[in-house]
Write a protein that holds these residues in place. Structure first.
Motif, PDB file in Angstrom:
ATOM      1  N   UNK A   1     -13.833   1.487  41.973  1.00 40.75           N
ATOM      2  CA  UNK A   1     -13.091   2.463  40.988  1.00 40.75           C
ATOM      3  C   UNK A   1     -12.337   1.856  40.005  1.00 40.75           C
ATOM      4  N   UNK A   2     -11.601   0.988  40.084  1.00 43.59           N
ATOM      5  CA  UNK A   2     -10.885   0.150  39.141  1.00 43.59           C
ATOM      6  C   UNK A   2     -11.661  -0.775  38.205  1.00 43.59           C
ATOM      7  N   UNK A   3     -12.815  -1.124  38.718  1.00 40.25           N
ATOM      8  CA  UNK A   3     -13.745  -2.042  37.849  1.00 40.25           C
ATOM      9  C   UNK A   3     -14.584  -0.929  36.899  1.00 40.25           C
ATOM     10  N   UNK A   4     -14.975   0.296  37.470  1.00 39.98           N
ATOM     11  CA  UNK A   4     -15.629   1.201  36.633  1.00 39.98           C
ATOM     12  C   UNK A   4     -14.825   1.648  35.478  1.00 39.98           C
ATOM     13  N   UNK A   5     -13.382   1.959  35.987  1.00 48.32           N
ATOM     14  CA  UNK A   5     -12.375   2.153  34.795  1.00 48.32           C
ATOM     15  C   UNK A   5     -12.343   1.268  33.708  1.00 48.32           C
ATOM     16  N   UNK A   6     -12.203  -0.071  34.268  1.00 47.19           N
ATOM     17  CA  UNK A   6     -11.945  -1.036  33.209  1.00 47.19           C
ATOM     18  C   UNK A   6     -13.302  -1.172  32.390  1.00 47.19           C
ATOM     19  N   UNK A   7     -14.367  -1.015  32.938  1.00 55.15           N
ATOM     20  CA  UNK A   7     -15.653  -1.136  32.333  1.00 55.15           C
ATOM     21  C   UNK A   7     -15.743  -0.128  31.110  1.00 55.15           C
ATOM     22  N   UNK A   8     -15.185   0.857  31.438  1.00 55.73           N
ATOM     23  CA  UNK A   8     -15.304   1.960  30.393  1.00 55.73           C
ATOM     24  C   UNK A   8     -14.279   2.064  29.517  1.00 55.73           C
ATOM     25  N   UNK A   9     -12.729   1.440  29.777  1.00 56.37           N
ATOM     26  CA  UNK A   9     -11.837   1.482  29.031  1.00 56.37           C
ATOM     27  C   UNK A   9     -11.958   0.251  28.130  1.00 56.37           C
ATOM     28  N   UNK A  10     -12.163  -0.829  28.680  1.00 51.31           N
ATOM     29  CA  UNK A  10     -12.077  -2.210  27.950  1.00 51.31           C
ATOM     30  C   UNK A  10     -13.265  -2.568  27.175  1.00 51.31           C
ATOM     31  N   UNK A  11     -14.503  -1.629  27.671  1.00 52.65           N
ATOM     32  CA  UNK A  11     -15.720  -2.162  26.740  1.00 52.65           C
ATOM     33  C   UNK A  11     -15.535  -1.275  25.374  1.00 52.65           C
ATOM     34  N   UNK A  12     -15.326  -2.000  24.292  1.00 51.53           N
ATOM     35  CA  UNK A  12     -15.443  -1.604  23.094  1.00 51.53           C
ATOM     36  C   UNK A  12     -16.679  -1.093  22.470  1.00 51.53           C
ATOM     37  N   UNK A  13     -17.729  -1.478  22.978  1.00 48.04           N
ATOM     38  CA  UNK A  13     -18.921  -1.170  22.800  1.00 48.04           C
ATOM     39  C   UNK A  13     -19.389   0.347  23.115  1.00 48.04           C
ATOM     40  N   UNK A  14     -18.913   0.591  24.271  1.00 48.65           N
ATOM     41  CA  UNK A  14     -19.097   2.124  25.122  1.00 48.65           C
ATOM     42  C   UNK A  14     -18.213   3.150  24.390  1.00 48.65           C
ATOM     43  N   UNK A  15     -17.386   2.939  23.482  1.00 50.26           N
ATOM     44  CA  UNK A  15     -16.622   3.993  22.684  1.00 50.26           C
ATOM     45  C   UNK A  15     -16.776   3.944  21.256  1.00 50.26           C
ATOM     46  N   UNK A  16     -16.815   5.011  20.691  1.00 52.96           N
ATOM     47  CA  UNK A  16     -16.831   4.914  19.227  1.00 52.96           C
ATOM     48  C   UNK A  16     -15.920   6.145  18.533  1.00 52.96           C
ATOM     49  N   UNK A  17     -14.829   5.880  17.804  1.00 54.19           N
ATOM     50  CA  UNK A  17     -13.980   7.080  17.328  1.00 54.19           C
ATOM     51  C   UNK A  17     -14.296   7.296  16.063  1.00 54.19           C
ATOM     52  N   UNK A  18     -13.903   8.368  15.669  1.00 50.86           N
ATOM     53  CA  UNK A  18     -13.954   9.075  14.410  1.00 50.86           C
ATOM     54  C   UNK A  18     -13.629   7.997  13.154  1.00 50.86           C
ATOM     55  N   UNK A  19     -12.570   7.175  13.547  1.00 52.60           N
ATOM     56  CA  UNK A  19     -12.143   6.183  12.170  1.00 52.60           C
ATOM     57  C   UNK A  19     -13.063   5.089  12.479  1.00 52.60           C
ATOM     58  N   UNK A  20     -14.072   4.765  13.311  1.00 48.61           N
ATOM     59  CA  UNK A  20     -14.898   3.756  13.243  1.00 48.61           C
ATOM     60  C   UNK A  20     -15.842   3.957  12.261  1.00 48.61           C
ATOM     61  N   UNK A  21     -16.278   2.831  11.602  1.00 45.26           N
ATOM     62  CA  UNK A  21     -17.451   2.892  10.608  1.00 45.26           C
ATOM     63  C   UNK A  21     -18.309   1.890  11.048  1.00 45.26           C
TER      64      UNK A  21
END
Length: 206
Positions: free
Chosen positions: A186-206
């Motif tokens: 569970x901890x590894x899954x959380x870290x993989x999603x939270x720390x992986x910058x390529x898996x998230x994209x915010x509105x301010x990202x271009x």
């Protein structure tokens, strides 16, 4: 003719600070002999002080690095999509007074937990009743019954945790090890999603 390379990312990897992460460190590789060595030595990431203790390498980054080196390769990924890299610094030796303090706290806590449990279920009254039923005698301190029970309680804990100090009794994991394994997943899954910058994209990202 297009060649195919198969890669399988490792789930977790430990590495030293300021060390380069090569493809052979982070993945299992199947490729033709003429390109295998070059692929294995392919640098993917350089650990810096800003990375702290966790780095997540995404499989897309690995495929991108491989195709940049060999444009005619077809890369097939098998297994997890991320690899968690743990940056391990030099371990400090645990002081004996600190070890003794922790051991004492755990010992007292475990003893209190066992005593409170026995008090909640009226264990003493139950033992006195069982002793009277078996022997036909009334004894306020049936040590002949209580001493084996206490020894059996300790042996039962050893069998439950499947360890005597560092020695494992058998290959079957203990319930505590299973729970720790599930917690680590569970901890590894959380870290993989939270720390992986390529898996998230915010509105301010271009």
């Amino acid at each position: 003719m297009e060649k195919t390379v198969y890669i399988r990312l490792r789930h977790r990897l430990q590495i030293r600070p300021n060390q380069s992460i090569l493809l052979k460190d982070i993945a299992q590789v199947i490729a033709d002999d003429d390109i295998y060595e070059k692929l294995c030595e392919l640098p993917l990431y350089k650990v810096t002080e800003q990375d702290r203790n966790i780095v997540v390498i995404d499989v897309m980054k690995v495929i991108r690095a491989i195709t940049q080196l060999f444009s005619n390769l077809e890369v097939q990924s098998i297994g997890p999509a991320q690899a968690i890299v743990e940056v391990v610094t030099k371990k400090q030796k645990v002081s004996f007074p600190l070890f003794l303090l922790v051991w004492l706290l755990l010992f007292i806590g475990a003893a209190l937990a066992i005593m409170n449990f026995h008090e909640d279920v009226s264990m003493q009254a139950v033992q006195l009743r069982i002793y009277t039923l078996i022997t036909g005698e009334v004894d306020s301190k049936p040590l002949i019954f209580q001493i084996p029970y206490s020894i059996g309680l300790g042996l039962g804990m050893i069998l439950f945790f499947n360890h005597v100090f560092k020695k494992r009794l058998n290959e079957e994991p203990s319930p505590l090890e299973v729970e720790m394994f599930n917690y680590q997943l569970d901890l590894d899954n959380y870290v993989a999603l939270k720390e992986n910058k390529e898996s998230m994209k915010h509105l301010d990202d271009h």
